[in-house]
Design an enzyme around this catalytic site. Structure first.
Site, PDB file in Angstrom:
ATOM      1  N   HIS A  61       5.426   8.596  -8.181  1.00  0.00           N
ATOM      2  CA  HIS A  61       5.944   9.275  -9.302  1.00  0.00           C
ATOM      3  C   HIS A  61       6.062   8.330 -10.553  1.00  0.00           C
ATOM      4  O   HIS A  61       6.374   7.446 -10.588  1.00  0.00           O
ATOM      5  CB  HIS A  61       7.318  10.056  -8.937  1.00  0.00           C
ATOM      6  CG  HIS A  61       7.491  11.028  -8.189  1.00  0.00           C
ATOM      7  ND1 HIS A  61       7.249  10.825  -6.667  1.00  0.00           N
ATOM      8  CD2 HIS A  61       7.865  12.168  -8.334  1.00  0.00           C
ATOM      9  CE1 HIS A  61       7.193  12.213  -6.149  1.00  0.00           C
ATOM     10  NE2 HIS A  61       7.819  12.749  -7.175  1.00  0.00           N
ATOM     11  N   ASN A 100       5.643   1.249  -4.144  1.00  0.00           N
ATOM     12  CA  ASN A 100       6.399   2.591  -4.257  1.00  0.00           C
ATOM     13  C   ASN A 100       7.469   2.632  -3.617  1.00  0.00           C
ATOM     14  O   ASN A 100       8.584   3.244  -4.044  1.00  0.00           O
ATOM     15  CB  ASN A 100       5.400   3.614  -4.087  1.00  0.00           C
ATOM     16  CG  ASN A 100       5.515   5.017  -4.422  1.00  0.00           C
ATOM     17  OD1 ASN A 100       6.286   5.239  -5.521  1.00  0.00           O
ATOM     18  ND2 ASN A 100       5.441   5.928  -3.311  1.00  0.00           N
TER      19      ASN A 100
END
EC number: 3.1.30.-
Length: 253
Positions: free
Chosen positions: A154, A186
């Site tokens: 994201h 991440n």
């Protein structure tokens, strides 16, 4: 002592490889008689990136955001980094890179009220999905990431958009994703950086965040600089070499 408001900006550049780290640095100047260095310090440190900051005395009062102003105006009140293929979502704004199938940048506006826990928002109900506003020739698809070894990372963090299920769902558009190493990045350091940005709303009235990928050159054995990166799947989704996150923090709570 007169009321003080705090303005600052911070920059982080993180390597995409697992194990790359970041550090938080903060410097300050004398504020209305407060001693030099009162806010200075290093909050955490690992390797290979930088987060820098400054602070200064602000005007005497900070005008509240007008709730009747469109959300995109609130998010982008300091201007657009660029005007390439801009899309306004319900709670964030994106500039989409049709060539690389990832964002150029994503901008968000965080406040404590907008981040408050909402029992009606359930991240587990969100699915990664194609962006119908992007022409199919230039979209990324889930199959590009399948068995690639990379996460769908994201840029606008799902945890930043808790006002409604719809807002959270929109962060799972694939146009908001860029390939990221999962373990070590991440799911670890990048997640910690996102969490840190949310924690800033405990101390500051408004936190503006701009996030995106970078493709930085690297010197090779012949002494020349090259920009090289992997691409994923049939749509050739570009894997960034680094990522950036810039914050503009405004107003002590």
């Amino acid at each position: 002592m007169s009321r003080l408001l705090h303005y600052g900006s911070r920059l982080a550049a993180l390597g995409a490889a697992a194990g790359t780290g970041w550090w938080f640095g903060f410097t300050s100047r004398e504020l209305d008689g407060l001693p030099e260095g009162l806010f200075s310090g290093v909050f955490g440190k690992v390797s290979a990136a930088a987060l820098q900051g400054y602070s200064m005395q602000a005007p005497a009062e900070l005008a509240p955001l007008d709730p009747d102003v469109p959300r995109v105006t609130q998010i982008m009140q300091y201007g657009f980094p660029s005007l390439n293929n801009v899309r306004a979502r319900a709670d964030y704004v994106i500039s989409y890179d049709a060539r690389n199938r990832v964002p150029y940048w994503v901008c968000e506006h965080l406040t404590a009220d907008r981040l408050a826990k909402n029992p009606d928002v359930d991240r587990s109900k969100c699915d990664f999905h194609e962006d119908p506003s992007i022409h199919e020739y230039f979209r990324s698809e889930n199959k590009d990431y399948k068995s690639s070894g990379f996460d769908r990372g994201h840029m606008a963090a799902a945890g930043n958009h808790r006002l409604s299920q719809f807002d959270c769902n929109q962060t799972f558009l694939l146009s908001n994703m860029a390939p990221q190493v999962g373990k070590g990045f991440n799911r670890d350091k990048w997640n910690e950086l996102e969490s840190y940005c949310r924690k800033l709303t405990r101390s500051y009235a408004n936190v503006y965040v701009c996030t995106g990928p970078l493709y930085l050159p690297r010197q090779e054995e012949d002494g020349k600089l090259y920009v090289k990166y992997q691409v994923l799947g049939p749509n050739h989704v570009a894997v960034p070499t680094h990522f950036f996150k810039v914050t503009n923090i405004q107003g002590w709570c």
